[in-house]
Design a protein around this motif. Structure first.
Motif, PDB file in Angstrom:
ATOM      1  N   ILE A  30       0.763  -1.210   0.038  1.00  0.00           N
ATOM      2  CA  ILE A  30       0.076   0.156  -0.064  1.00  0.00           C
ATOM      3  C   ILE A  30       0.721   1.397   0.173  1.00  0.00           C
ATOM      4  O   ILE A  30       1.680   1.714   1.020  1.00  0.00           O
ATOM      5  CB  ILE A  30      -1.006  -0.076   1.259  1.00  0.00           C
ATOM      6  CG1 ILE A  30      -1.701  -1.327   1.237  1.00  0.00           C
ATOM      7  CG2 ILE A  30      -1.713   1.317   1.181  1.00  0.00           C
ATOM      8  CD1 ILE A  30      -2.723  -1.400   2.370  1.00  0.00           C
ATOM      9  N   ARG A  35      -3.645   4.184  -1.418  1.00  0.00           N
ATOM     10  CA  ARG A  35      -4.693   4.891  -0.536  1.00  0.00           C
ATOM     11  C   ARG A  35      -5.601   5.850  -1.098  1.00  0.00           C
ATOM     12  O   ARG A  35      -6.620   5.927  -0.808  1.00  0.00           O
ATOM     13  CB  ARG A  35      -3.662   5.394   0.615  1.00  0.00           C
ATOM     14  CG  ARG A  35      -2.854   4.688   1.373  1.00  0.00           C
ATOM     15  CD  ARG A  35      -2.305   5.372   2.633  1.00  0.00           C
ATOM     16  NE  ARG A  35      -1.948   6.671   2.233  1.00  0.00           N
ATOM     17  CZ  ARG A  35      -0.350   6.718   2.199  1.00  0.00           C
ATOM     18  NH1 ARG A  35       0.535   5.768   2.119  1.00  0.00           N
ATOM     19  NH2 ARG A  35       0.149   8.022   2.006  1.00  0.00           N
ATOM     20  N   GLN A  36      -5.086   6.706  -2.093  1.00  0.00           N
ATOM     21  CA  GLN A  36      -5.836   7.605  -2.687  1.00  0.00           C
ATOM     22  C   GLN A  36      -7.052   6.858  -3.534  1.00  0.00           C
ATOM     23  O   GLN A  36      -8.230   7.249  -3.399  1.00  0.00           O
ATOM     24  CB  GLN A  36      -5.007   8.637  -3.570  1.00  0.00           C
ATOM     25  CG  GLN A  36      -5.667   9.491  -4.327  1.00  0.00           C
ATOM     26  CD  GLN A  36      -6.295  10.793  -3.327  1.00  0.00           C
ATOM     27  OE1 GLN A  36      -5.515  10.917  -2.006  1.00  0.00           O
ATOM     28  NE2 GLN A  36      -7.432  11.465  -3.711  1.00  0.00           N
ATOM     29  N   THR A  39      -9.566   5.464  -1.207  1.00  0.00           N
ATOM     30  CA  THR A  39     -10.203   6.793  -0.461  1.00  0.00           C
ATOM     31  C   THR A  39     -11.442   7.279  -1.560  1.00  0.00           C
ATOM     32  O   THR A  39     -12.526   7.495  -1.157  1.00  0.00           O
ATOM     33  CB  THR A  39      -9.316   7.885  -0.189  1.00  0.00           C
ATOM     34  OG1 THR A  39      -8.500   7.267   0.803  1.00  0.00           O
ATOM     35  CG2 THR A  39     -10.107   8.977   0.375  1.00  0.00           C
ATOM     36  N   ARG A  83       1.412  12.125   5.685  1.00  0.00           N
ATOM     37  CA  ARG A  83       1.216  10.726   5.129  1.00  0.00           C
ATOM     38  C   ARG A  83      -0.070  10.121   6.237  1.00  0.00           C
ATOM     39  O   ARG A  83      -0.940   9.405   5.939  1.00  0.00           O
ATOM     40  CB  ARG A  83       2.380   9.829   5.173  1.00  0.00           C
ATOM     41  CG  ARG A  83       2.128   8.458   4.932  1.00  0.00           C
ATOM     42  CD  ARG A  83       3.404   7.596   4.953  1.00  0.00           C
ATOM     43  NE  ARG A  83       3.125   6.348   4.719  1.00  0.00           N
ATOM     44  CZ  ARG A  83       3.018   5.635   6.175  1.00  0.00           C
ATOM     45  NH1 ARG A  83       2.823   6.218   7.116  1.00  0.00           N
ATOM     46  NH2 ARG A  83       2.924   4.020   5.973  1.00  0.00           N
ATOM     47  N   HIS A  86      -3.370  11.253   5.555  1.00  0.00           N
ATOM     48  CA  HIS A  86      -4.176  10.718   4.492  1.00  0.00           C
ATOM     49  C   HIS A  86      -4.505   9.254   4.815  1.00  0.00           C
ATOM     50  O   HIS A  86      -5.473   8.955   4.382  1.00  0.00           O
ATOM     51  CB  HIS A  86      -2.773  10.554   3.391  1.00  0.00           C
ATOM     52  CG  HIS A  86      -3.374  10.072   2.141  1.00  0.00           C
ATOM     53  ND1 HIS A  86      -3.097   9.236   1.272  1.00  0.00           N
ATOM     54  CD2 HIS A  86      -4.152  10.789   1.251  1.00  0.00           C
ATOM     55  CE1 HIS A  86      -3.532   9.091   0.188  1.00  0.00           C
ATOM     56  NE2 HIS A  86      -4.340  10.189  -0.054  1.00  0.00           N
ATOM     57  N   ILE A  87      -3.781   8.624   5.768  1.00  0.00           N
ATOM     58  CA  ILE A  87      -3.906   7.251   6.237  1.00  0.00           C
ATOM     59  C   ILE A  87      -5.350   7.687   7.231  1.00  0.00           C
ATOM     60  O   ILE A  87      -6.366   6.671   6.845  1.00  0.00           O
ATOM     61  CB  ILE A  87      -2.974   6.795   7.124  1.00  0.00           C
ATOM     62  CG1 ILE A  87      -1.625   6.289   6.092  1.00  0.00           C
ATOM     63  CG2 ILE A  87      -3.500   5.439   7.765  1.00  0.00           C
ATOM     64  CD1 ILE A  87      -0.630   5.732   6.706  1.00  0.00           C
ATOM     65  N   LEU A  90      -8.390   7.857   5.029  1.00  0.00           N
ATOM     66  CA  LEU A  90      -9.130   6.124   4.757  1.00  0.00           C
ATOM     67  C   LEU A  90      -9.585   5.453   5.624  1.00  0.00           C
ATOM     68  O   LEU A  90     -10.689   4.676   5.792  1.00  0.00           O
ATOM     69  CB  LEU A  90      -8.082   5.702   4.044  1.00  0.00           C
ATOM     70  CG  LEU A  90      -8.234   4.214   3.476  1.00  0.00           C
ATOM     71  CD1 LEU A  90      -9.407   3.952   2.622  1.00  0.00           C
ATOM     72  CD2 LEU A  90      -6.993   3.775   2.604  1.00  0.00           C
ATOM     73  N   CYS A  91      -9.014   5.384   6.660  1.00  0.00           N
ATOM     74  CA  CYS A  91      -9.609   4.434   7.820  1.00  0.00           C
ATOM     75  C   CYS A  91     -10.675   5.176   8.393  1.00  0.00           C
ATOM     76  O   CYS A  91     -11.465   4.288   8.997  1.00  0.00           O
ATOM     77  CB  CYS A  91      -8.639   4.794   9.228  1.00  0.00           C
ATOM     78  SG  CYS A  91      -6.811   4.020   8.970  1.00  0.00           S
ATOM     79  N   LEU A 116      -6.255  -2.319   7.892  1.00  0.00           N
ATOM     80  CA  LEU A 116      -7.492  -2.046   7.126  1.00  0.00           C
ATOM     81  C   LEU A 116      -8.573  -3.197   7.435  1.00  0.00           C
ATOM     82  O   LEU A 116      -9.894  -2.822   7.435  1.00  0.00           O
ATOM     83  CB  LEU A 116      -7.167  -2.117   5.705  1.00  0.00           C
ATOM     84  CG  LEU A 116      -8.285  -1.814   4.618  1.00  0.00           C
ATOM     85  CD1 LEU A 116      -7.330  -1.409   3.195  1.00  0.00           C
ATOM     86  CD2 LEU A 116      -9.017  -3.059   4.280  1.00  0.00           C
ATOM     87  N   TRP A 144      -2.675   2.466  11.447  1.00  0.00           N
ATOM     88  CA  TRP A 144      -4.020   2.099  11.001  1.00  0.00           C
ATOM     89  C   TRP A 144      -4.908   1.610  12.139  1.00  0.00           C
ATOM     90  O   TRP A 144      -5.906   0.849  11.719  1.00  0.00           O
ATOM     91  CB  TRP A 144      -3.925   0.995   9.632  1.00  0.00           C
ATOM     92  CG  TRP A 144      -3.143   1.508   8.552  1.00  0.00           C
ATOM     93  CD1 TRP A 144      -1.877   1.920   8.210  1.00  0.00           C
ATOM     94  CD2 TRP A 144      -3.782   1.589   7.493  1.00  0.00           C
ATOM     95  NE1 TRP A 144      -1.650   2.330   7.149  1.00  0.00           N
ATOM     96  CE2 TRP A 144      -2.861   2.150   6.255  1.00  0.00           C
ATOM     97  CE3 TRP A 144      -5.125   1.289   6.799  1.00  0.00           C
ATOM     98  CZ2 TRP A 144      -3.139   2.298   4.884  1.00  0.00           C
ATOM     99  CZ3 TRP A 144      -5.548   1.491   5.365  1.00  0.00           C
ATOM    100  CH2 TRP A 144      -4.565   2.025   4.384  1.00  0.00           C
TER     101      TRP A 144
END
Length: 207
Positions: A30, A35-36, A39, A83, A86-87, A90-91, A116, A144
C-alpha cells in the motif's frame, strides 16, 4: 502520481462492491496511490444507495504485504504527518462506512493491510494465510488504528504478544484467537468473503 489502476473495483453479486489492491509486482503493498484510489472509490461507493456491503481483497491471491516501506524513506516530519493524515482519512471512511465490510485475507496480510481489515466487520482467512505485524522490527509504531482494533479483537495480552513477538500468525491460529472470523481452504477465501457480504447486504441497513 501513478495513473494506473492500482485498485480494482467490481460488483461480484448484487448489492456488493469489491475493492482489490492491484500491485502484484509489489505483493499489493500500500502506497500513496493505493490509499488515494481506495479513498476515492470508497467515498463514491458509500454515497451509492445500491451498495449494501463491501469486500476488500488483493489481486492474484495475495491480500497485501502492508505499507510500501520504500515509499516512506526520506520523508520530512511534515511529509510524514501528511502521510498519517492521508491514512486517517481512509481509516475513517472504513470505520464509519455504515455498510458491512468483509476482508478476504488471501496469502499474506501484513501491517497496514491488516489494520484495514480490522476496521471492518468480518475477516476471512485460508489455511495457508499468514498474517504479519512487523512494526516493532521496523522501528515503527503500529498504525491504521491497530493499537485500538487488535486488542478489541483478540484481547490485550494476546495483542501485546503478537505485536512484540512479530511472528507470523497462521490462518488456523488467527481463527483460534478470534483475529479472523472464518477459516476456509485457501481457494475458497474470496468466494466465502463475497458470499458473506451478500448475506450481510440483505440485512436492514439502518439496523
Amino acid at each position: 502520481m501513478n495513473t494506473e489502476s492500482v485498485v480494482l473495483l467490481d460488483h461480484p453479486v448484487p448489492g456488493v462492491a469489491r475493492l482489490r489492491i492491484n500491485r502484484p509486482d509489489k505483493r499489493n503493498a500500500i502506497d500513496f496511490d493505493v490509499r488515494q484510489q481506495l479513498t476515492e472509490a470508497l467515498a463514491a461507493l458509500l454515497g451509492d444507495g445500491t451498495v449494501r456491503a463491501i469486500v476488500f481483497g488483493g489481486a492474484q491471491g495475495v491480500f497485501s504485504a502492508g505499507g510500501d516501506v520504500p515509499s516512506m524513506v526520506g520523508l520530512s516530519e511534515a511529509q510524514a504527518r501528511e502521510r498519517m493524515r492521508h491514512i486517517h482519512r481512509l481509516c475513517q471512511l472504513i470505520a464509519e462506512a455504515g455498510v458491512p465490510v468483509v476482508s478476504a485475507i488471501e496469502g499474506i496480510g501484513a501491517g497496514a493491510a491488516v489494520g484495514l481489515a480490522l476496521m471492518g466487520d468480518r475477516i476471512v482467512v485460508g489455511e495457508g494465510t499468514r498474517i504479519l505485524f512487523p512494526f516493532l522490527k521496523l522501528g515503527l509504531v503500529p498504525d491504521w488504528g491497530q493499537l485500538l482494533t487488535l486488542p478489541r479483537r483478540v484481547g490485550l495480552p494476546v495483542a501485546r504478544r503478537i505485536l512484540t513477538e512479530s511472528v507470523p500468525v497462521s490462518g488456523n491460529e488467527a481463527h483460534r484467537i478470534g483475529l479472523a472470523d472464518t477459516l476456509v481452504a485457501d481457494a475458497q477465501v474470496m468466494a466465502t468473503a463475497v458470499a458473506q457480504a451478500a448475506e450481510l447486504a440483505l440485512l436492514p441497513r439502518e439496523a
